[in-house]
Design an enzyme around this catalytic site. Sequence first.
Site, PDB file in Angstrom:
ATOM      1  N   HIS A  30       0.833  -1.206   0.000  1.00  0.00           N
ATOM      2  CA  HIS A  30       0.000   0.000   0.000  1.00  0.00           C
ATOM      3  C   HIS A  30       0.866   1.254   0.000  1.00  0.00           C
ATOM      4  O   HIS A  30       1.258   1.741   1.063  1.00  0.00           O
ATOM      5  CB  HIS A  30      -0.909  -0.007   1.224  1.00  0.00           C
ATOM      6  CG  HIS A  30      -1.821  -1.188   1.300  1.00  0.00           C
ATOM      7  ND1 HIS A  30      -1.390  -2.436   1.689  1.00  0.00           N
ATOM      8  CD2 HIS A  30      -3.135  -1.332   1.017  1.00  0.00           C
ATOM      9  CE1 HIS A  30      -2.400  -3.292   1.645  1.00  0.00           C
ATOM     10  NE2 HIS A  30      -3.478  -2.650   1.245  1.00  0.00           N
ATOM     11  N   HIS A 261      -4.154   3.204  -3.549  1.00  0.00           N
ATOM     12  CA  HIS A 261      -4.278   2.720  -2.170  1.00  0.00           C
ATOM     13  C   HIS A 261      -3.506   1.424  -1.929  1.00  0.00           C
ATOM     14  O   HIS A 261      -2.667   1.362  -1.030  1.00  0.00           O
ATOM     15  CB  HIS A 261      -5.749   2.502  -1.806  1.00  0.00           C
ATOM     16  CG  HIS A 261      -5.954   1.725  -0.546  1.00  0.00           C
ATOM     17  ND1 HIS A 261      -5.872   2.291   0.695  1.00  0.00           N
ATOM     18  CD2 HIS A 261      -6.198   0.403  -0.330  1.00  0.00           C
ATOM     19  CE1 HIS A 261      -6.067   1.368   1.614  1.00  0.00           C
ATOM     20  NE2 HIS A 261      -6.275   0.215   1.021  1.00  0.00           N
ATOM     21  N   GLU A 406     -17.893  -3.705  24.286  1.00  0.00           N
ATOM     22  CA  GLU A 406     -17.083  -4.915  24.414  1.00  0.00           C
ATOM     23  C   GLU A 406     -15.814  -4.845  23.557  1.00  0.00           C
ATOM     24  O   GLU A 406     -14.723  -5.198  23.998  1.00  0.00           O
ATOM     25  CB  GLU A 406     -17.901  -6.147  24.009  1.00  0.00           C
ATOM     26  CG  GLU A 406     -19.116  -6.414  24.892  1.00  0.00           C
ATOM     27  CD  GLU A 406     -20.322  -5.560  24.534  1.00  0.00           C
ATOM     28  OE1 GLU A 406     -20.284  -4.857  23.494  1.00  0.00           O
ATOM     29  OE2 GLU A 406     -21.313  -5.589  25.297  1.00  0.00           O
ATOM     30  N   HIS A 468     -28.682 -14.999  24.313  1.00  0.00           N
ATOM     31  CA  HIS A 468     -27.709 -14.796  25.377  1.00  0.00           C
ATOM     32  C   HIS A 468     -27.034 -16.096  25.824  1.00  0.00           C
ATOM     33  O   HIS A 468     -26.179 -16.060  26.706  1.00  0.00           O
ATOM     34  CB  HIS A 468     -28.373 -14.119  26.587  1.00  0.00           C
ATOM     35  CG  HIS A 468     -28.618 -12.644  26.376  1.00  0.00           C
ATOM     36  ND1 HIS A 468     -29.321 -12.156  25.303  1.00  0.00           N
ATOM     37  CD2 HIS A 468     -28.212 -11.555  27.081  1.00  0.00           C
ATOM     38  CE1 HIS A 468     -29.369 -10.830  25.371  1.00  0.00           C
ATOM     39  NE2 HIS A 468     -28.695 -10.436  26.433  1.00  0.00           N
TER      40      HIS A 468
END
Lengths: 659, 659
Positions: A30, A261, A406, A468
């Site tokens: 890149h 890129h 999280e 869950h």
Amino acid sequence: MSIDPSRLGPMANAIRALSMDAVQAANSGHPGMPMGMADVATVLYSQFLKFDPAAPKWSDRDRFVLSAGHGSMLAYSLLYLTGYASPTIEDIRKFRQIDSVCAGHPENFLIPGVECTTGPLGQGFAMAVGMALAERHLNATFGADLVDHRTWVIAGDGCLMEGINHEAVGLAGTLKLGHLNVLWDDNKITIDGDTALSTSEDILGRYAASGWHVTSCDGHDFADIARALGEAVADPRPSLVACRTVIGKGAPNKQGSHSVHGSPLGADEIAAARGVLGWTAAPFEVPAEILADWRGLGARGAAARAAWEQRAAASDKAAELARRMAGDLPAGEDAAQAFAAWLDGAQKVATRKASEMALEVLTPLVPEMVGGSADLTGSNNTKTKATGPLTAADYGGRYVYYGIREFGMAAAMNGMALHGGVIPYGGTFLVFADYCRNAIRLSALQHARVIYVLTHDSIGLGEDGPTHQPVEHVMSLRMIPNLNVFRPADLIETAEAWQLAVAAKHTPSALILTRQNLPQLRTAANSGGEMRSARGAYRLVAATAARRVVLLATGSEVELAVKVAAALEGRGIGADVVSMPCWELFDAQDAAYRADLLPADALKVSIEAGVTLGWQKYVGEGLTIGLDRFGASAPAEVLFDHFGFSVDKIVPQIVDRLN
Amino acid sequence: MSIDPSRLGPMANAIRALSMDAVQAANSGHPGMPMGMADVATVLYSQFLKFDPAAPKWSDRDRFVLSAGHGSMLAYSLLYLTGYASPTIEDIRKFRQIDSVCAGHPENFLIPGVECTTGPLGQGFAMAVGMALAERHLNATFGADLVDHRTWVIAGDGCLMEGINHEAVGLAGTLKLGHLNVLWDDNKITIDGDTALSTSEDILGRYAASGWHVTSCDGHDFADIARALGEAVADPRPSLVACRTVIGKGAPNKQGSHSVHGSPLGADEIAAARGVLGWTAAPFEVPAEILADWRGLGARGAAARAAWEQRAAASDKAAELARRMAGDLPAGEDAAQAFAAWLDGAQKVATRKASEMALEVLTPLVPEMVGGSADLTGSNNTKTKATGPLTAADYGGRYVYYGIREFGMAAAMNGMALHGGVIPYGGTFLVFADYCRNAIRLSALQHARVIYVLTHDSIGLGEDGPTHQPVEHVMSLRMIPNLNVFRPADLIETAEAWQLAVAAKHTPSALILTRQNLPQLRTAANSGGEMRSARGAYRLVAATAARRVVLLATGSEVELAVKVAAALEGRGIGADVVSMPCWELFDAQDAAYRADLLPADALKVSIEAGVTLGWQKYVGEGLTIGLDRFGASAPAEVLFDHFGFSVDKIVPQIVDRLN
């Protein structure tokens, strides 16, 4: 700042030239980002970054995180040019080859000067938040004489568009991490094309809404860059500097487009770029004067480090800081003794509660432990008396309220561990390990001692239902290399898991814990003075009758296995029970030990309230009792029976197989 | 609006009473949110939501998503009160029990009126973005006469704090989804306590920065709620309405605190709340007048639906819309023919390219396919000529530039599939399946036909190195119940995988595809006129010499297995090669078919460039050739050899084992 401003241009072009050449030689990579951000990086390294190439692990260095890790040639160029021992120019010539430390993305375990492994977008930024947090915590603990540095980030549009960015920005804003400065490569280009294809966001507005200082600069105007970075340093809030750049700057026909890129420029465009940049040196060669400028700049860091060494020599806290930074546990750490005392008990507690009890012992003994939870403190049982809140008002605290973040928590913990000086642990429900799974992977890849406290580990969660209830999660975590997955069966195994996790200097651990109570299965009598979990698996119960069956189980199902074994013995069928809290540690035992636990002449039966795929590794052609479907909403005891986890339902299957 | 405003209070209290009672009876659950948002929900249902309880699947209904799924009693109360057939009051009495459709979190597969399964925070919101997108796409395709509805969301602080929210907000803002209205339960409380513990964000500011309309209201003032919702409807942008509420409103001693979030109120507090609310009916009973108000409100929807039925009857597009909404494929779909023609070829292409070729055939034939990529369009090969960009300026397009938002993309695709009328597929690198793993899980749990295009599937990715090289991912995805994981070995298997994925009405699929070229292994001769991937695994090469070995492989390693088999045959060792593109489909075959492929008397050897854990299921005590560590940065062919994936390194291991 002793560098003539007119020298900065050629210095930046050295980054461009090395990046073009390396990507071209590798025929992959890149070039766009290193060429676009070369000017910004040159200002950062020449005027702001505190570093000493002679001491890449100096604890009070500024941390530099290349969150846009695909632009790795920017990092490698800077390390080489400023005089780090690694990488060498030979490494750079072999960019992206098997025998080079210059991997496609920067890897912290290959090059000491690389602070963290980046590439998975957004995570470098989020790890930097953890580094900045660790810095403030250690600053509060050891004082500014010993700890006072900044964390600098170069991030791309991808890092800012990923969801984790929202979590990282929110955490840094709430914790007012003013030593965190992010330089955003604002080039308006993503892989698919113009950023407008997929976003219309006012990014500065969003950061400002989270309590950040924001400013902008022309990323190709050295003075303007310096002005903006100066503002960032001066402002007490975390800073975002939008550096308006042209991707691939210097490649006259490709710059500013997404074609630059992620592909080599090609020989023609490189030739054209050399013309534009006035770069006449051979590939991979840096003219002596330019290299001297860079090396001179690198050499300047020695003074700051010498001053720090002097302060450290005068400090009575330096030894403790050095211990923590080295990752060694306190000499007097004697948790084992406390835990051994529990062997005499018969305590029936959930392993999440056992974990809290273990933490109540460990956290006062190991002051570098910094806990937290993603808004499930009372459910994960992660907070202890020794760990007061770590907040913007008190960085000396040891408990982080990570919020409902999280992924941001996990990445921050990676950054904290990689910064050094702290051992982070953090909790969420096991099912939400999915939300931070790639950060857990990066803990493992980066050899970062991060401890994940993952509670509510099966249908034992009960009424909250299938969304869950983890089913596939324990086994899925076992798939990640270099991750120790502990699923303890009782209070004792939980305490052992904690000791092993804290002691695993280069390996992250996941502690898989129950919501529901479990009886204590281990006693002094059946422990033989040994920390049995250290072997990963062990024979908890030996058959009384002639052994025909070996039951393998983990966590809450070990209790059930013991009952099944008793029922089999009642029918005259001898059955061992092997508890397997940590497969990874068991696999590391010698063949004799493993064969003793898993004898070829017995029917092996696994019992675990999760997917069975994977258990065949140990049971071979034996039986796997598990749950190969999603769970349901009902009280835990109803669910265990409903899904076949009962003596009555398991024993007949075993008897059938034996006949 | 025909309801006397003074009746709204008692109506809202019915929600509160049912929620208190159900949580208390279950002895678990979340009363805080339903009680806090009861007033807002009452205004939404009485004045804004288009729905007909008699036809929960009416395609032009408004979609209502309870993103804060833990407040499931709000949804169940509303469905029961307005007169849906499910749930019944008996179901509500048995809230969270095994024989009730009223699960802890709302499950779309249990109750027709539940639009999607929620609970994993942030995902309901993000699925709603997909629903709103599907609506605009179908509106553009079929006209406002047939498709013109809104998507309403109730979201909590958790939904807004999760990273996925940033992705969902950005996507909705860029696509200007004005029919999306989010009602945020702004109660300043999370599980750990006050939101200030973990966030200091100006949320309205953030949404405004992404092009959303934002407004606020007092969530307990019916007129003010109606005013704000009216503004949201009137504004052409997606709307966020901050509803300032008191969590657990009505419980006099607990409201406004995190103690009311996730636990039963207890008998005393319920008694006190009944006093405050003036609620004297027995538990689970709703006074006739109040129930009549709710039922009357529910009955009103019949008129809107009748008008729509009339328009549909007059439309020549209604049949096609009905087909798409039913999830049936077009009658004339004859992709198989096109694919069969390829059998005569010997095309060597990457399976990601084969996937593009298959899509070029399929997308014109199946107009409901809507593709996209998380900013890797050119790498995932997901765009076809038939799928023009789907943008705010042209909702009729069929290709979504999702941006660098894997989790947001996956959740949006879930929403699109659940809305119906489209079959979404979207691409990212396989390693970033981690970023959206829980949404993939929710595709499976919700029976949503979402197709994940996961490319760059192993160390075959090459130079980008270990951060981008999946090792554990294929096996980890196989762990998720109700997910078909395809890892095709060549062009033909890729085309078959696409056909099977598109036809799997109630099952999501993951297509695991290579970056590197693979030879065509299947021909008319070895295909026998059969779509062999439909059986999940099949014998690609039968042993010539007496069979002693069966090689099992997937994807890019099937080519290697064929070479290994040839080398074994060269030594007089007969070896079958079994290609196993989809384990889930193979496991569904009868025992005779499975036993024929996996004979007990042969040494079974698996070859897959990923973790070996799991392969023991098929090879038993046989050999597993794989990669139980992270990869490295180098060209693909170097890596395969380096890590032992070569004939020279595998054959001796097999010969050793045979001896």
